[in-house]
Scaffold this motif. Structure first.
Motif, PDB file in Angstrom:
ATOM      1  N   LEU A  79      13.530 -46.933  -5.690  1.00 11.71           N
ATOM      2  CA  LEU A  79      13.401 -45.587  -5.794  1.00 11.71           C
ATOM      3  C   LEU A  79      13.125 -44.794  -4.596  1.00 11.71           C
ATOM      4  O   LEU A  79      13.520 -43.876  -4.205  1.00 11.71           O
ATOM      5  CB  LEU A  79      12.080 -45.173  -6.693  1.00 11.71           C
ATOM      6  N   ARG A  80      12.368 -45.615  -3.699  1.00 13.74           N
ATOM      7  CA  ARG A  80      12.191 -45.008  -2.352  1.00 13.74           C
ATOM      8  C   ARG A  80      13.346 -44.898  -1.436  1.00 13.74           C
ATOM      9  O   ARG A  80      13.630 -43.832  -0.717  1.00 13.74           O
ATOM     10  CB  ARG A  80      11.035 -45.863  -1.395  1.00 13.74           C
ATOM     11  N   MET A  81      14.290 -45.936  -1.631  1.00 13.11           N
ATOM     12  CA  MET A  81      15.463 -45.990  -0.987  1.00 13.11           C
ATOM     13  C   MET A  81      16.362 -44.787  -1.201  1.00 13.11           C
ATOM     14  O   MET A  81      17.125 -43.752  -0.534  1.00 13.11           O
ATOM     15  CB  MET A  81      16.103 -47.183  -0.970  1.00 13.11           C
ATOM     16  N   ALA A  82      16.496 -44.666  -2.681  1.00 14.80           N
ATOM     17  CA  ALA A  82      17.414 -43.514  -3.306  1.00 14.80           C
ATOM     18  C   ALA A  82      16.872 -42.076  -2.968  1.00 14.80           C
ATOM     19  O   ALA A  82      17.476 -41.243  -2.709  1.00 14.80           O
ATOM     20  CB  ALA A  82      17.576 -44.038  -4.896  1.00 14.80           C
ATOM     21  N   ALA A  83      15.532 -42.008  -2.965  1.00 18.85           N
ATOM     22  CA  ALA A  83      14.952 -40.707  -2.927  1.00 18.85           C
ATOM     23  C   ALA A  83      14.975 -40.434  -1.168  1.00 18.85           C
ATOM     24  O   ALA A  83      15.453 -38.954  -0.919  1.00 18.85           O
ATOM     25  CB  ALA A  83      13.330 -40.648  -2.978  1.00 18.85           C
ATOM     26  N   TYR A  84      15.178 -41.428  -0.436  1.00 19.79           N
ATOM     27  CA  TYR A  84      15.368 -40.846   1.115  1.00 19.79           C
ATOM     28  C   TYR A  84      16.975 -40.580   1.108  1.00 19.79           C
ATOM     29  O   TYR A  84      17.148 -39.603   1.700  1.00 19.79           O
ATOM     30  CB  TYR A  84      15.088 -42.038   1.802  1.00 19.79           C
ATOM     31  N   GLU A  85      17.704 -41.196   0.608  1.00 20.02           N
ATOM     32  CA  GLU A  85      19.065 -40.831   0.736  1.00 20.02           C
ATOM     33  C   GLU A  85      19.582 -39.637   0.121  1.00 20.02           C
ATOM     34  O   GLU A  85      20.348 -38.791   0.773  1.00 20.02           O
ATOM     35  CB  GLU A  85      20.250 -41.996   0.116  1.00 20.02           C
ATOM     36  N   MET A  86      18.969 -39.381  -0.957  1.00 21.34           N
ATOM     37  CA  MET A  86      19.011 -38.121  -1.614  1.00 21.34           C
ATOM     38  C   MET A  86      18.697 -36.954  -0.973  1.00 21.34           C
ATOM     39  O   MET A  86      19.049 -35.736  -0.758  1.00 21.34           O
ATOM     40  CB  MET A  86      18.374 -37.954  -3.166  1.00 21.34           C
ATOM     41  N   LYS A  87      17.574 -37.057  -0.137  1.00 23.38           N
ATOM     42  CA  LYS A  87      16.793 -36.001   0.665  1.00 23.38           C
ATOM     43  C   LYS A  87      17.503 -35.688   1.936  1.00 23.38           C
ATOM     44  O   LYS A  87      17.575 -34.810   2.626  1.00 23.38           O
ATOM     45  CB  LYS A  87      15.482 -36.098   0.668  1.00 23.38           C
ATOM     46  N   TYR A  88      17.545 -37.018   2.694  1.00 23.75           N
ATOM     47  CA  TYR A  88      17.938 -36.844   4.107  1.00 23.75           C
ATOM     48  C   TYR A  88      19.205 -37.463   4.654  1.00 23.75           C
ATOM     49  O   TYR A  88      19.451 -37.091   5.683  1.00 23.75           O
ATOM     50  CB  TYR A  88      16.817 -37.811   4.847  1.00 23.75           C
ATOM     51  N   LYS A  89      20.114 -38.059   3.533  1.00 22.18           N
ATOM     52  CA  LYS A  89      21.543 -38.198   3.852  1.00 22.18           C
ATOM     53  C   LYS A  89      22.506 -37.354   3.508  1.00 22.18           C
ATOM     54  O   LYS A  89      22.925 -37.247   2.481  1.00 22.18           O
ATOM     55  CB  LYS A  89      21.607 -39.605   3.391  1.00 22.18           C
ATOM     56  N   GLU A  90      22.925 -36.505   4.383  1.00 24.32           N
ATOM     57  CA  GLU A  90      23.703 -35.301   3.889  1.00 24.32           C
ATOM     58  C   GLU A  90      25.153 -35.838   3.504  1.00 24.32           C
ATOM     59  O   GLU A  90      25.860 -35.383   2.737  1.00 24.32           O
ATOM     60  CB  GLU A  90      23.966 -34.424   4.706  1.00 24.32           C
ATOM     61  N   ASP A  91      25.496 -37.054   4.094  1.00 26.00           N
ATOM     62  CA  ASP A  91      26.700 -37.620   3.933  1.00 26.00           C
ATOM     63  C   ASP A  91      26.800 -38.530   2.637  1.00 26.00           C
ATOM     64  O   ASP A  91      27.872 -39.000   2.323  1.00 26.00           O
ATOM     65  CB  ASP A  91      27.329 -38.572   5.158  1.00 26.00           C
ATOM     66  N   VAL A  92      25.798 -38.639   1.777  1.00 31.64           N
ATOM     67  CA  VAL A  92      25.647 -39.176   0.616  1.00 31.64           C
ATOM     68  C   VAL A  92      25.298 -38.449  -0.534  1.00 31.64           C
ATOM     69  O   VAL A  92      24.274 -37.932  -0.651  1.00 31.64           O
ATOM     70  CB  VAL A  92      24.547 -40.424   0.787  1.00 31.64           C
ATOM     71  N   PRO A  93      26.317 -38.156  -1.309  1.00 29.49           N
ATOM     72  CA  PRO A  93      26.262 -37.428  -2.569  1.00 29.49           C
ATOM     73  C   PRO A  93      24.925 -38.138  -3.508  1.00 29.49           C
ATOM     74  O   PRO A  93      24.908 -39.313  -3.559  1.00 29.49           O
ATOM     75  CB  PRO A  93      27.458 -37.621  -3.459  1.00 29.49           C
ATOM     76  N   ALA A  94      24.174 -37.268  -4.095  1.00 25.93           N
ATOM     77  CA  ALA A  94      23.229 -37.584  -4.818  1.00 25.93           C
ATOM     78  C   ALA A  94      23.453 -38.741  -6.013  1.00 25.93           C
ATOM     79  O   ALA A  94      22.613 -39.659  -6.228  1.00 25.93           O
ATOM     80  CB  ALA A  94      22.492 -36.465  -5.519  1.00 25.93           C
ATOM     81  N   GLN A  95      24.997 -38.262  -6.466  1.00 26.58           N
ATOM     82  CA  GLN A  95      25.248 -39.412  -7.574  1.00 26.58           C
ATOM     83  C   GLN A  95      25.299 -40.646  -7.334  1.00 26.58           C
ATOM     84  O   GLN A  95      25.302 -41.608  -7.918  1.00 26.58           O
ATOM     85  CB  GLN A  95      26.285 -38.826  -8.411  1.00 26.58           C
ATOM     86  N   VAL A  96      26.105 -40.605  -5.832  1.00 26.07           N
ATOM     87  CA  VAL A  96      26.064 -42.032  -5.198  1.00 26.07           C
ATOM     88  C   VAL A  96      24.952 -43.007  -5.018  1.00 26.07           C
ATOM     89  O   VAL A  96      24.638 -44.054  -5.173  1.00 26.07           O
ATOM     90  CB  VAL A  96      27.068 -41.898  -3.987  1.00 26.07           C
ATOM     91  N   ALA A  97      23.969 -41.915  -4.489  1.00 24.31           N
ATOM     92  CA  ALA A  97      22.557 -42.740  -4.397  1.00 24.31           C
ATOM     93  C   ALA A  97      22.212 -43.375  -5.583  1.00 24.31           C
ATOM     94  O   ALA A  97      21.372 -44.421  -5.639  1.00 24.31           O
ATOM     95  CB  ALA A  97      21.750 -41.550  -3.617  1.00 24.31           C
ATOM     96  N   ILE A  98      22.286 -42.523  -6.445  1.00 24.80           N
ATOM     97  CA  ILE A  98      21.568 -42.682  -8.017  1.00 24.80           C
ATOM     98  C   ILE A  98      22.273 -44.071  -8.315  1.00 24.80           C
ATOM     99  O   ILE A  98      21.807 -44.950  -8.977  1.00 24.80           O
ATOM    100  CB  ILE A  98      21.907 -41.627  -8.936  1.00 24.80           C
TER     101      ILE A  98
END
Length: 125
Positions: A79-98
């Protein structure tokens, strides 16, 4: 290194950091074979660690019938990794992080870990 592999290695490094007294860079070196560390892997691990309290607050506010401290270690790390990607990684779409987080939860967690992670992260979108 492919991003999926980098995420698996980042998970392993973060799991080590959260469960033992190990330095961030040392944990990364434990999980990679190459002398040069992948930039995405490095960013994930350091990013999660640098923003951990904010990420933990965000996860906590999206939990139902769970307290953050009671979360199993695998799910908490994913959850920490995905939450980081969703909030801070603009090149990663939220659905991909999930989707990637769900896959990690299925690999490293219990039978229902993927469903749990998906539910929590879906509330964050």
């Amino acid at each position: 290194m492919k991003r999926r592999t980098a995420r698996e290695k980042a998970f392993q490094a973060l799991f080590q950091i959260n469960n033992s007294d190990i330095d961030t860079d040392e944990a990364i070196q434990h999980v990679v074979e190459e002398p040069v560390v992948d930039a995405f892997l490095h960013d994930l691990v350091h990013g999660v660690m640098n923003h951990r309290s904010e990420i933990d607050d965000r996860i906590s506010s999206n939990l139902e019938n769970w307290s953050f401290n009671r979360l199993p270690k695998v799910e908490k790390t994913v959850l920490r990794m995905a939450a980081y990607e969703m909030k801070y990684k603009e090149d990663v779409p939220a659905q991909v992080a999930i989707n990637e987080a769900v896959e990690l939860a299925k690999i490293f967690g219990e039978e229902d870990s993927g469903k749990f992670v998906n539910g929590v992260l879906s509330k964050m979108v």
